[in-house]
Enzyme design. Structure first.
Site, mmCIF file in Angstrom:
data_model
loop_
_atom_site.group_PDB
_atom_site.id
_atom_site.type_symbol
_atom_site.label_atom_id
_atom_site.label_comp_id
_atom_site.label_asym_id
_atom_site.label_seq_id
_atom_site.Cartn_x
_atom_site.Cartn_y
_atom_site.Cartn_z
ATOM 1 N N TYR A 242 1.098 -1.177 -0.029
ATOM 2 C CA TYR A 242 -0.036 -0.004 -0.065
ATOM 3 C C TYR A 242 0.745 1.337 0.078
ATOM 4 O O TYR A 242 0.562 2.153 1.005
ATOM 5 C CB TYR A 242 -0.925 0.055 1.052
ATOM 6 C CG TYR A 242 -1.899 -1.229 1.199
ATOM 7 C CD1 TYR A 242 -2.954 -1.378 0.188
ATOM 8 C CD2 TYR A 242 -1.846 -2.168 2.080
ATOM 9 C CE1 TYR A 242 -3.663 -2.267 0.287
ATOM 10 C CE2 TYR A 242 -2.870 -3.255 2.260
ATOM 11 C CZ TYR A 242 -3.721 -3.406 1.125
ATOM 12 O OH TYR A 242 -4.736 -4.306 1.317
ATOM 13 N N HIS B 194 -0.476 -7.584 9.413
ATOM 14 C CA HIS B 194 -0.783 -8.403 8.237
ATOM 15 C C HIS B 194 -0.264 -9.763 8.697
ATOM 16 O O HIS B 194 0.386 -10.555 7.916
ATOM 17 C CB HIS B 194 0.211 -7.828 7.047
ATOM 18 C CG HIS B 194 -0.841 -7.693 6.174
ATOM 19 N ND1 HIS B 194 -1.522 -8.376 5.008
ATOM 20 C CD2 HIS B 194 -1.121 -6.219 5.584
ATOM 21 C CE1 HIS B 194 -2.243 -7.632 4.610
ATOM 22 N NE2 HIS B 194 -2.011 -6.299 4.543
#
Ligand code: MG
Length: 422
Positions: free
Chosen positions: A179, A228
């Site tokens: 991202y 994550h």
């Protein structure tokens, strides 16, 4: 000899209120941002009446498309589209095995398309069919990322100037990045795998990011972070405790789904709120998380757990046990899925926060009516159904491929070269 008429296997065993029937079910793939999105289009016998649903499982979209067109269509064509709960149970139970992601993504697309049709037939937006609004708009967060702490905080400042009150911070590291936070070159010379990710360095650097963020951005902005799934439960406790002084709004996905049974002990060890659930793949999976005492925010992919019909049950369960919602919605959710999120956001008392994504112009071209974030707020359309269309000609200009997102998910390896769960 029996006079009982033989009911086709999947016909509705009751009278439909009118003669509108499902006539066709298709899966349409498109990648206007380079990320494969999959939309289910359900057509009906009523001229011009159709519904759209998001079935996006970007890493396995071809399998979902085949599931929709080869398996789901034959179950529901000929049925009355208003029997949503029955059609979704039929789709779910007819496969016998039913908790897997491919099937539940396909079902999600069918489900959201049926809700779109229901809204269009009623002449009302979907959120009104869910019981109506309990809030004016959904507060959102966006992602700030950069190669360095300074770059990440520059990005965060720009988002704050755009009106965002909640910002997720990620900084690039050796061995992993996403991202907009690039994977940095490693400076270590003694790794068996030169581009490996070092968990100890991550545990050291992340509190430094949030200390700098509080110094520069002050106390008022809500800060979030996504791990994550790359920590053990004990490492998750170490990270959560090291971040307590910076009062995170939530800390996301501290452990991999294989270790979700250990979430209650992580949650009990620190007051930092835990957000988990984008990797839930069924209603059952999401319900276990909400009711298991290990999460503060549930953030399932509504286009992955069975659609709006499943997600509204999760929102109701969350409301009853004091968990809040934070539905998954970065660029691998189509604008239809994003609209389903917002319909729940504005109707559920359990709403916590909504992940936002600023779609590229090409997405607006393919999906006219795509919702836009304004000063951090998302509002649903007040037009019938989702109020969002799919321009199939435009969609065909952005064909979906197979190269990108699965490679991203399998990219991180440790300093010894072993794959690490995303
Ligand atoms: Mg995440």
């Amino acid at each position: 000899m029996s006079t009982q008429p033989v009911l086709p296997a999947f016909a509705q065993p009751w009278e439909a209120p009118d003669d509108v029937r499902i006539t066709r079910v298709r899966a349409i793939a498109t990648a206007p941002e380079g990320i494969p999105l999959l939309v289910v289009k359900v057509e009906t016998s009523d001229d011009g009446l159709y519904g759209l649903g998001c079935a996006t499982f970007t890493q396995r979209w071809k399998a979902v498309a085949a599931y929709v067109e080869e398996h789901l269509a034959r179950l529901v064509v000929g049925r009355y589209p208003g029997d949503i709960e029955d059609l979704i149970r039929l789709a779910r139970f007819s496969s016998y095995w039913r908790e897997g992601p491919v099937g539940n993504n396909a079902i999600s697309g069918l489900d959201q398309a049926l809700w779109d049709i229901a809204g269009k037939r009623a002449g009302r937006p979907v959120h009104e069919l869910l019981g109506g609004k309990v809030r004016a708009a959904a507060d959102t967060y966006l992602h700030a990322a950069g190669a360095t702490v300074a770059e990440t905080l520059d990005h965060a400042e720009r988002l704050r100037e755009q009106g965002l009150r909640h910002i997720r911070l990620q900084t690039g590291q050796a061995g992993t990045g996403h991202y907009g936070a690039p994977a940095l070159p490693s400076t270590a010379s003694d790794y068996a795998y030169a581009d490996g990710w070092d968990v100890e360095e991550y545990l050291r650097r992340t509190p430094e990011l949030f200390a700098a963020a509080r110094d520069r951005l002050g106390p008022d902005i809500a800060l979030l972070h996504d791990v994550h799934s790359r920590l053990t439960p004990k490492q998750a406790v170490v990270l959560a405790r090291s971040l307590e002084a910076y009062r995170l709004f939530f800390l996301e996905d501290v452990v991999a789904p294989e270790h979700w049974d250990r979430l209650p002990e992580v949650r009990a060890a620190s007051p930092v709120p835990l957000a988990v659930g984008e990797l839930t793949t069924s209603l059952t999976d999401a319900a276990r998380l909400v009711l298991g005492g290990g999460v503060d925010f549930i953030r399932s992919h509504i286009s992955g757990i069975g659609g709006l019909t499943a997600a509204r049950k999760i929102a109701a369960a969350a409301e009853l046990v004091g968990v809040r919602t934070a539905w998954h919605a970065p660029g691998d959710t189509s604008p239809i899925g994003a609209a389903a999120n917002v319909a729940l956001d504005v109707t559920s008392p359990a709403f916590g926060i909504q992940e936002g994504h600023v779609y590229a112009d090409a997405v607006h071209e393919v999906f006219p009516g795509t919702l836009r974030i304004e000063r951090g707020w998302l509002r649903p359309h007040e037009t019938p159904g989702w109020g969002i269309d799919l321009d199939e000609t435009a969609a065909a200009r952005y064909p979906a491929g197979l190269a990108g997102h699965d490679a991203w998910a399998a990219r991180v390896r440790g300093r010894d070269g072993a794959l690490i769960a995303p």
